[in-house]
Design a protein around this motif. Structure first.
Motif, PDB file in Angstrom:
ATOM      1  N   ASP A 172     -91.436  74.532   1.443  1.00 51.43           N
ATOM      2  CA  ASP A 172     -90.015  74.176   1.602  1.00 51.43           C
ATOM      3  C   ASP A 172     -89.555  74.443   3.031  1.00 51.43           C
ATOM      4  N   ASN A 179     -96.460  80.336  -1.130  1.00 50.84           N
ATOM      5  CA  ASN A 179     -96.916  79.018  -0.667  1.00 50.84           C
ATOM      6  C   ASN A 179     -95.839  77.956  -0.896  1.00 50.84           C
ATOM      7  N   ARG A 180     -95.189  77.998  -2.073  1.00 50.57           N
ATOM      8  CA  ARG A 180     -94.145  77.008  -2.353  1.00 50.57           C
ATOM      9  C   ARG A 180     -92.971  77.185  -1.395  1.00 50.57           C
ATOM     10  N   THR A 213     -95.898  81.708  -5.182  1.00 50.53           N
ATOM     11  CA  THR A 213     -94.473  81.663  -4.828  1.00 50.53           C
ATOM     12  C   THR A 213     -94.300  81.527  -3.319  1.00 50.53           C
TER      13      THR A 213
END
Length: 574
Positions: free
Chosen positions: A118, A113-114, A111
């Motif tokens: 962004d 890393n994502r 989570t």
């Protein structure tokens, strides 16, 4: 032109970055990093258990290669104090909560890393829109690498100006958001200008079309005016003559208007005709229809009829067994009964108008024999048409023959009969003004006058059969008991006329029989029966004769007596 130049100016692209989205993303990353650190600290505190878990997992994995010995000392399992494989499995069950910790840490890493990816894209967008002297340009993630938690922590450390990259990022995100609002407004203004430009272009196009049409119309007007002027010059005399005819045209218009009013009167009269033609005919139509259908059962007899009084109205009828229920006559009546209804309406109109003549052209066409007999009796036996001269044409010879034998010989002799002969070769109409009589009694008398004794007796037999089965039997049934008991020689034998005549005589001779002309009718029948029943004349009357050679002659006196008696009986019965 001004709008076109304004619309040719390029518009900036939107960044689609908002301060709220950046703030939400930062809060989410901070929360997830904090939770990850907490979970990792908890997992570090359980490092000894993690080591044992790894050991037990290794023991379980070597079970397949050494299932009968201890994997450490190679002691047979039967001699070992504790089965290492069973012990390892039991301990792994106890350490399952460690797998949950590890799974949670993996999810948090994914989570974070994502979210960091962004965030790095947001930073790249800011650097693209603010490329000069941007404080966060050094925070961009190099191509081919991924952002990590250290990179995130770096965003939160103060720069030389005392502000963190994250604070610079928030300021730039707010500026981009405001820029996006301005770009959106500019786009809306541009859209409105495009619509206005399209509308103005359409106006310009319509103006061009109208100018072209106006030029064409002006040219057409000029040409037409020239044509009118030329016509006035060339037809000056005709125009003068037409001017003089205005009085005549005015008069013709008055005539046309008067004719139009006259046509309105005619149409009004035509529309009122149905009501006038059938007014007060209902009861008479019912009586005539029931007379035409006298042999039908009671539930087929009419109680009342509603004749159509205007266009498109229905002809409605009610039957005697249900006088208050009306039906569309064209839906419930057969074709023959519909013809009887039409015949009844025409005949009722004739009676109402007190017409001296009744003219019918083949009134029984497509009507069955039983109804033909009832129509015949209605026309010539009932009192509906007393005092009227009846002119009737008919294609059916049998119907015509039956009419002549329903009437008395006296009435037939007073009528006129014409026969239209078949057109075999001549091209003009052939009419027989002296056709042979169809009345049996008249035919018998004619044959007797010509001394054609056999033919006279033959017609006498037909006359007697017609009288006894028709008039005499009905006379007996009307005024007495019409039930007869007749003997037959065989199952297929015809009724013998002498037997029938004797039966009728016995009914009339009864003391309680009170029919009119009883005595005279009885005397005539007794005269007929007084002739010897075994004579060749009565045998002929009973059964007829076939062609024979050397047959004894009929007695002329006896035949004349038979013909005279039959004629007298016909006259007495009316």
């Amino acid at each position: 032109m001004r709008l076109e130049k304004e619309l040719q100016q390029p518009t900036n692209a939107k960044s689609n970055i908002t301060a709220a989205a950046l703030q939400s993303l930062g809060v989410s990353i901070s929360r997830d990093v904090k939770e990850l650190n907490s979970k990792q600290q908890e997992l570090s505190a359980l490092s000894e258990q993690v080591s044992f878990k790894q050991l037990y997992e290794a023991v379980v994995q070597v079970q397949s290669s050494s299932p009968e010995h201890c994997p450490a000392c190679k002691t047979p399992l039967a001699e070992a104090a504790v089965n290492p494989y069973t012990h390892a499995g039991d301990e792994l069950v106890k350490l399952q909560h460690l797998a949950g910790f590890q799974h949670t840490i993996q999810q948090l890493n994914g989570t974070i890393n994502r979210s960091l990816v962004d965030l790095s894209q947001f930073i790249n967008t800011c650097c693209t829109h603010f490329p000069t002297n941007n404080q966060i340009s050094g925070c961009q993630v190099p191509s081919g690498t991924s952002p990590n938690i250290d990179w995130w922590n770096m965003l939160l450390r103060p720069l030389q100006d005392g502000y963190t990259p994250w604070q610079h990022f928030e300021v730039q995100a707010k500026q981009l958001e405001e820029s996006d609002v301005a770009i959106e407004h500019a786009f809306e203004v541009r859209t409105a200008k495009l619509e206005e430009l399209s509308r103005l272009r359409e106006f310009s196009h319509q103006i061009t079309i109208l100018q072209t049409r106006r030029q064409t119309a002006n040219q057409t007007i000029a040409n037409s005016q020239k044509t009118i002027n030329d016509f006035d010059v060339e037809n000056a005399q005709l125009i003068a003559d037409a001017e003089g005819e205005k009085t005549l045209v005015t008069r013709n218009q008055d005539i046309a208007n008067a004719y139009s009013v006259f046509v309105d009167y005619l149409n009004a009269y035509k529309d009122s005709l149905p009501a006038k033609l059938v007014a007060d005919l209902g009861e008479q139509v019912v009586s005539l229809y029931n007379a035409f259908n006298r042999n039908d059962p009671v539930n087929a007899q009419l109680a009342s009829v509603r004749l159509p009084l205007a266009q498109n109205e229905k002809l409605e009828i009610a039957f005697q067994d249900s006088p208050d229920t009306f039906f569309d006559a064209l839906h419930v009546l057969s074709e023959g009964h519909i013809r009887c209804m039409g015949l009844a309406i025409l005949a009722a109109k004739n009676i109402k108008e007190s017409c001296p003549l009744l003219i019918f052209d083949d009134p029984v066409n497509a009507i069955d024999d039983e109804h033909r007999e009832a129509i015949r009796r209605t026309l010539f036996e009932d009192s509906f048409f007393d005092g009227k001269q009846i002119i009737l044409t008919c294609h059916g010879e049998e119907f015509f023959k039956d009419i002549q034998n329903l009437l008395s010989a006296e009435r037939v002799s007073q009528s006129k009969t014409l026969a239209f002969l078949p057109n075999l070769s001549d091209k003009h109409i052939l009419v027989d003004f002296n056709c042979a009589p169809r009345n049996y009694i008249i035919s018998a008398k004619n044959h007797l006058e010509k001394n054609e004794i056999r033919d006279a007796l033959s017609k006498s037999r037909q006359a007697l059969e017609s009288l006894t089965k028709g008039k005499v039997w009905r006379y007996v049934s009307r005024f007495g008991d019409g039930n007869l008991s007749i003997k037959l020689r065989a199952a297929t034998a015809a009724i013998e006329l002498r037997n029938l005549t004797e039966q009728l005589k016995s009914k009339i001779a009864k003391a309680d029989f009170s029919g009119p002309e009883k005595e005279s009718i009885l005397v005539i029948i007794e005269t007929l029966l007084g002739i010897n029943g075994d004579s060749r004349e009565w045998r002929y009357l009973n059964k007829g004769t076939h062609e024979e050679t050397d047959r004894a002659e009929f007695d002329r006196h006896t035949v004349q007596k038979i013909v005279t008696s039959i004629e007298q009986l016909d006259t007495a019965l009316g």
